[in-house]
Enzyme design. Structure first.
Site, PDB file in Angstrom:
ATOM      1  N   HIS B 264       0.840  -1.219   0.000  1.00  0.00           N
ATOM      2  CA  HIS B 264       0.000   0.000   0.000  1.00  0.00           C
ATOM      3  C   HIS B 264       0.865   1.254   0.000  1.00  0.00           C
ATOM      4  O   HIS B 264       0.532   2.236   0.653  1.00  0.00           O
ATOM      5  CB  HIS B 264      -0.925   0.018   1.228  1.00  0.00           C
ATOM      6  CG  HIS B 264      -2.018  -1.006   1.155  1.00  0.00           C
ATOM      7  ND1 HIS B 264      -3.252  -0.722   0.625  1.00  0.00           N
ATOM      8  CD2 HIS B 264      -2.059  -2.309   1.520  1.00  0.00           C
ATOM      9  CE1 HIS B 264      -4.023  -1.814   0.684  1.00  0.00           C
ATOM     10  NE2 HIS B 264      -3.329  -2.793   1.213  1.00  0.00           N
ATOM     11  N   ASP B 327      -0.720  -5.125   5.683  1.00  0.00           N
ATOM     12  CA  ASP B 327      -1.721  -5.965   5.016  1.00  0.00           C
ATOM     13  C   ASP B 327      -1.516  -6.014   3.516  1.00  0.00           C
ATOM     14  O   ASP B 327      -0.905  -5.141   2.913  1.00  0.00           O
ATOM     15  CB  ASP B 327      -3.117  -5.420   5.311  1.00  0.00           C
ATOM     16  CG  ASP B 327      -3.236  -3.941   4.918  1.00  0.00           C
ATOM     17  OD1 ASP B 327      -2.280  -3.185   5.181  1.00  0.00           O
ATOM     18  OD2 ASP B 327      -4.265  -3.563   4.349  1.00  0.00           O
ATOM     19  N   GLU B 328      -2.070  -7.061   2.942  1.00  0.00           N
ATOM     20  CA  GLU B 328      -2.264  -7.179   1.502  1.00  0.00           C
ATOM     21  C   GLU B 328      -1.015  -6.915   0.674  1.00  0.00           C
ATOM     22  O   GLU B 328      -1.075  -6.282  -0.367  1.00  0.00           O
ATOM     23  CB  GLU B 328      -3.384  -6.218   1.051  1.00  0.00           C
ATOM     24  CG  GLU B 328      -4.703  -6.526   1.723  1.00  0.00           C
ATOM     25  CD  GLU B 328      -5.834  -5.588   1.252  1.00  0.00           C
ATOM     26  OE1 GLU B 328      -6.959  -6.082   1.117  1.00  0.00           O
ATOM     27  OE2 GLU B 328      -5.590  -4.408   1.032  1.00  0.00           O
ATOM     28  N   ASN B 329       0.115  -7.379   1.161  1.00  0.00           N
ATOM     29  CA  ASN B 329       1.308  -7.329   0.329  1.00  0.00           C
ATOM     30  C   ASN B 329       1.385  -8.629  -0.443  1.00  0.00           C
ATOM     31  O   ASN B 329       1.675  -9.687   0.110  1.00  0.00           O
ATOM     32  CB  ASN B 329       2.553  -7.152   1.191  1.00  0.00           C
ATOM     33  CG  ASN B 329       3.827  -7.390   0.398  1.00  0.00           C
ATOM     34  OD1 ASN B 329       3.847  -7.235  -0.825  1.00  0.00           O
ATOM     35  ND2 ASN B 329       4.882  -7.767   1.106  1.00  0.00           N
ATOM     36  N   GLU B 379      -1.694 -10.001   9.049  1.00  0.00           N
ATOM     37  CA  GLU B 379      -0.529 -10.524   8.354  1.00  0.00           C
ATOM     38  C   GLU B 379       0.767 -10.417   9.160  1.00  0.00           C
ATOM     39  O   GLU B 379       1.722 -11.127   8.884  1.00  0.00           O
ATOM     40  CB  GLU B 379      -0.329  -9.798   7.017  1.00  0.00           C
ATOM     41  CG  GLU B 379      -1.320 -10.169   5.945  1.00  0.00           C
ATOM     42  CD  GLU B 379      -2.529  -9.265   5.930  1.00  0.00           C
ATOM     43  OE1 GLU B 379      -2.874  -8.729   7.004  1.00  0.00           O
ATOM     44  OE2 GLU B 379      -3.121  -9.105   4.861  1.00  0.00           O
TER      45      GLU B 379
END
Lengths: 691, 691
Positions: B264, B327-329, B379
């Site tokens: 992000h 998150d969301e890597n 995460e």
């Protein structure tokens, strides 16, 4: 339930079977060339059958000069166009002129910060290919972008601009709005949205009234007790003041700060009583009115203090002008102070006016040292001031003309006191240079323009927008547009559109009304209050405090605060009565009045259901019954007017007396149709022989 | 006109002849002890027939301790009481306990800045003499003042507080709201009014999501290209961030900043591409979604940069906790980068998750050096983290419980994603520690609470309040009130009152709707849109982008943006259908459905008059005809349900299919009654033998 049926009836009447009267009167003969621009430009020529559709690849390009201010303005223009059209545009960056929707041509930057008298002219040319906006400087471009946005129309095919050529420039170089943030503090975002609104109305001076008996709002690092003890913690930091100055400058608006002296100075003296003409101690004033505390004009310490303070402020406010107030010093503290009296005698100062002149001259020296030109209210005017001083007139055009004849510049505020809750039409027709002015051309040039004044005794952040807008846009038009633009009906037609534009910019003058009524009722279901609120207005002039006294600490959340300065029924009812009395049949005034009275009656019946049992509404408890009686009078008058025989003898006098009784303000509000109802009664009694 | 008559009918039905269903179901047996407090206190006992009238000499006194924060809170309380009651109070300063309306008793200041786990309990005792508010520290007083204001009632005699004894404290110590200011920037005043709302709902953590692919919002003096190139000029200065921290602290609210990393991170890399895991160049992301740009975890320069940046931020944000996202890597840039692959091989790092753990440990050292505890999304969780780390769970209660079992603290957000536009009832029933939890008492203590998450892909300053409130107050109640407070109908009854309280605090969730509809129509007369807007909601979950794609630069002024996450017809229609199918006769569901369908039909007829010819409304052009067909289906279903014979064979299947077709979203909105209409169709077909 019945009431809502009646409103339905009314709406169907007003909007179904014909346009409302104002609009009907004002609509141009040729619909293609009618427009709703406000202020009206100097010249406008439409190209028939030419339209420039707004599409997703809308793009603004700069033909030559562009700076950061201009790019930011273009970006804001794109955002506003997007919000209006709900179009996701494909490009947000500028690019080549080729294929651009709007091409901006200017040679150079306008003054930064903005300056009095700079060129604000522009030319806007819309063809079916593109719009071209030209101006000598970027300041004219800022003005033209507002016109550009106002031109956007829609039909079933989409949004578009009509083909047009507009040449425009302001009539007066000083088009201001005074906001008093001292009596009631206004947070930053309230000021910013009002600056946005000013820019939309092509105004160019924010007169920031920063100090008063009731509050000292600028932070002073030199004398921290000024804001520290004089503001209840509601003040602007240096950074915030600079932020406002920059925000305004970005929109081509000057900020002229006012530090009112030697009177209106209580809040200065809370922290520094030694500056006063009486020993003190002082407390922040909580009432409205004119008060005695006055700076001491005979102490050198006063001038040393002012020197440091005004120099500090001069470092924050870059504008050429600084306003020192100077108004309403009644001199009571001076009269009572033996040292001051002795000083006057010693120097041959014969009265308080002369003493104030002495004070002004000392202040003038301080301003000059800071390269500031002095501005002040009428009271500062006296013959040996330097000629660049600006007289700010609350007294009127004659005082202004007199100053101009003697070589002084002036700005008019008399007639633009929007805090007095008069209708837009009154302000609109006040001209800083009336058509019959006897001033020479050179003298006229010294009349710089005008300023609407939002004194803030009775406005909160929640209500201030509704007290400023949309009426101030009518004043803005007076100051920008050619002198002969004076059609009141057409002004109102365009003002209604302007009001929505301002709402779309973030102004709260429309949306806060329903919120305030919900709060008063304590429910989302406000019954008939939404209609009742549009039959009344706050009392005018300075009466509010007399009929409904409050301090500056009291809440501004009553029914009176939810009303607007100009209820829509005012002009509507007046038009119906005029139509009836003039014998006009289209639109049918008889039907119109029938529906109007039916609505009033139904509100009179329904409103008590909401008012009773709600302590915060009890102050308007008697409004509905008064409305019922007034409705009955209205019906009777129409019947007499139309009947064969006139009313019985004495009816007129009795009825007019009764109207006066019923018209007494309740909770600070009064019915807006009283004068026209009386007109109807007079006509009903005049037309026939008595029975 | 017909439509308005029908609405009148409807209003009369719903509010005249009986309370609305939800309220009827929820009203307590004894009206004296019913209340509308939100969140519900731990214990509340009313004193029957005791009332404490609010009068003009209302005054708050401090029995012992008071500091500046407490005095300011008391002043705000007086102001809010005044705005509600429209009473001009005679005294605004505090004074002796004797004769005071509200007496505040506390020993000492709460933590300043506020701290996780501090005592927030209070006791509020209202007799006919006075109200006494006691708490161990001033933080409990802040909470109790909100309860005090919520207790104010009115009747025909005036405003008063009922006699009551309330003992209260929160169930969870972490009651947060995440506001994402990165995807759509939110100005200061928007944040402030939302902090006010949080305080009113007794929330105590503002999770400030400051960085994203779409924007970098904190000013960095160390690395000015972060905000300089990553924010489009929309960022918070150091002073502004400190102002928010202080504003929140004044209200007993912590500010936990989030700097999302290593993913992000696009907006970081626009100015500093050398920090990326791919060479760049980078541009601010304009679309929603998950993107590849990721900080480079193998460069020492990355950690030197983060050290300086996070140390700079630690100087601004005093809270113990700092959120690093995590998150969301998806690691795509890592997979593609040969140096990173070589580094992993060399160090035996077997996958991207382990590489991120390596990154986290390095960041952890930086935070520790700054005396900050690390918080991150699910995460970041892996076994050898220090035990004070807080896991922020978007995955759910099970992940949270697992962390708690392993000794970690956790905060729940799964179930509280308010950006997904689910009804308040769904969020309300999500419990961070469900009743059937198998956690031990010690493990339960590690579940700190929860956070509502306002991700800002689709909210502007104009709409954000309506996406947060009032639903978040239901989440706030879940986190504050005892576990067994779970009555959904009663929650909705109180939520309606809470929603008005929030409006009175300045929130715009109610008033902006009418404004947005006026803009869309370009008139003050919005016809039937005000009813249509309440029959639909935006599509749920992540569907909006699919059915109505937009970038972050596109306007949020469409009809979808004027709708609310929870239209009032949703629960009303469901109740009617349930009443009908359950055979209840009071209130009469048959009549209710008749009026409802009548209203739908009339809107279906009237709305096209407003929609046609208005390009910005064309995207909902097909709503009215779909509504007309669905109305017809509803009537048919009721008729079959009530008739002697059932529908013909195949009717059910045909009709359900038809409903699905008609229910397709238009302009991103969908009808809210579809499931209940299907329920009605199913019942109509089930009850009888086919014809």
């Amino acid at each position: 339930m019945k009431n809502i049926t009646l409103i339905a009836l009314f709406v169907a009447f007003a909007f179904g079977s014909g346009a409302p009267p104002a609009s009907a009167q004002a609509a141009g003969a040729d619909s293609v060339i009618s427009h709703d621009l406000m202020p009206v430009p100097e010249s406008i020529e439409f190209r028939r059958n030419v339209r420039l559709p707004v599409s997703r690849d809308f793009r603004i390009a700069f033909a030559n000069f562009a700076d950061e201010r201009l790019r930011a303005a273009a970006q804001r223009t794109i955002g506003r166009l997007q919000r209006k059209t709900v179009l996701g545009l494909t490009s947000n960056s500028s690019g080549p002129v080729e294929g651009a929707f709007l091409v901006i041509e200017t040679e150079r930057a306008g003054a930064m910060p903005p300056r009095l008298g700079e060129d604000e002219s522009y030319l806007l040319d819309v063809t079916s290919e593109r719009a071209v906006l030209k101006a000598p400087t970027s300041t004219g471009i800022l003005r033209g972008l507002e016109t550009f946005l106002q031109l956007v129309r829609r039909d079933s095919e989409g949004f578009y601009l009509p083909g047009v050529e507009i040449r425009d420039k302001p009539r007066f170089p000083w088009r201001g709005l005074l906001i008093d943030v001292a009596r009631h503090f206004q947070p930053m975002h309230v000021l910013k949205r009002n600056i946005d609104a000013m820019a939309a109305a092509k105004m160019n001076v924010l007169h920031w009234h920063l100090t008063e008996d009731q509050g000292f709002r600028p932070e002073s690092k030199t004398f921290p007790k000024l804001h520290g003890l004089g503001s209840d913690g509601d003040f602007y930091t240096h950074e915030e003041m600079r932020e406002i100055v920059d925000y305004a400058a970005q929109r081509g608006i000057r900020v002229v700060p006012e530090f009112d002296m030697p009177g209106h100075a209580t809040s200065w003296l809370v922290g520094y009583p030694e500056l006063g003409s009486a020993p003190g101690p002082y407390e922040i004033e909580r009432d409205p009115g004119i008060f005695d505390p006055t700076l001491n004009p005979i102490k050198e310490g006063t001038y040393e203090f002012l020197d440091k303070f005004l120099t500090e402020m001069a470092g924050i406010f870059p504008d050429e002008y600084m306003h020192i107030g100077g108004d309403e010093n009644e001199g009571k503290q001076w009269d009572a102070n033996e040292e001051i009296q002795a000083f006057m005698k010693e120097r041959g100062i014969k009265d308080n006016h002369e003493l104030q002149t002495y004070f002004n001259k000392r202040v003038l020296e301080i301003l000059k040292k800071n390269n500031k030109v002095m501005m002040g209210w009428d009271e500062i005017f006296q013959p040996d001031l330097p000629k660049d001083v600006v007289i700010h007139s609350w007294r009127g055009q004659e005082a202004l003309a007199e100053a101009a004849r003697q070589g002084y510049f002036g700005v008019l505020s008399n007639g633009y006191y929007i805090d007095l809750i008069h209708p837009a039409s009154e302000h609109y027709l006040v001209d800083p240079i009336p058509a019959d002015s006897t001033l020479t051309a050179d003298e006229k040039k010294r009349v710089l323009g005008g300023e609407a004044t939002m004194w803030s005794e009775w406005v909160s952040p929640e209500t201030i927008d509704s007290r400023i807008w949309p009426r101030t846009a009518a004043i803005a038009e007076r100051l920008w547009s050619p002198q002969n633009v004076r059609d009141v009906d057409d002004m109102y037609r365009r003002l209604e559109v302007m009001s929505r534009r301002l709402e779309n910019l973030g102004l709260t003058h429309k949306k806060n009304q329903a919120m305030m009524l919900r709060r008063l009722v304590g429910s989302d279901h406000i019954g008939d209050l939404d209609i009742l609120v549009d039959l009344v207005e706050p009392v005018k002039g300075y009466r509010r405090y007399q009929v409904r006294p409050q301090t500056m600490l009291d809440p501004l959340t009553g029914f009176i605060d939810a009303t607007t300065p100009e209820a829509s029924v005012r002009r509507r009812f007046a038009a119906y009565v005029s139509d009836l009395l003039a014998g006009r049949k289209v639109p049918n005034p008889e039907n119109a009045l029938k529906v109007e009275f039916y609505m009033w009656e139904s509100v009179a019946e329904g409103a008590p259901l909401v008012i009773e049992g709600r302590p915060s509404l009890l102050e308007i408890r008697e409004l509905p019954s008064a409305l019922e009686s007034l409705t009955e009078i209205g019906r009777q008058a129409v019947a007499y007017y139309q009947g064969e025989a006139g009313p019985p003898s004495g009816w007129k006098e009795d009825t007019l007396r009764k109207i006066d009784e019923l018209a007494e303000p309740k909770g600070g509000v009064e019915f807006v149709f009283i004068d026209d109802l009386k007109r109807l009664v007079e006509a009903a009694a005049a037309e026939k022989e008595p029975q």
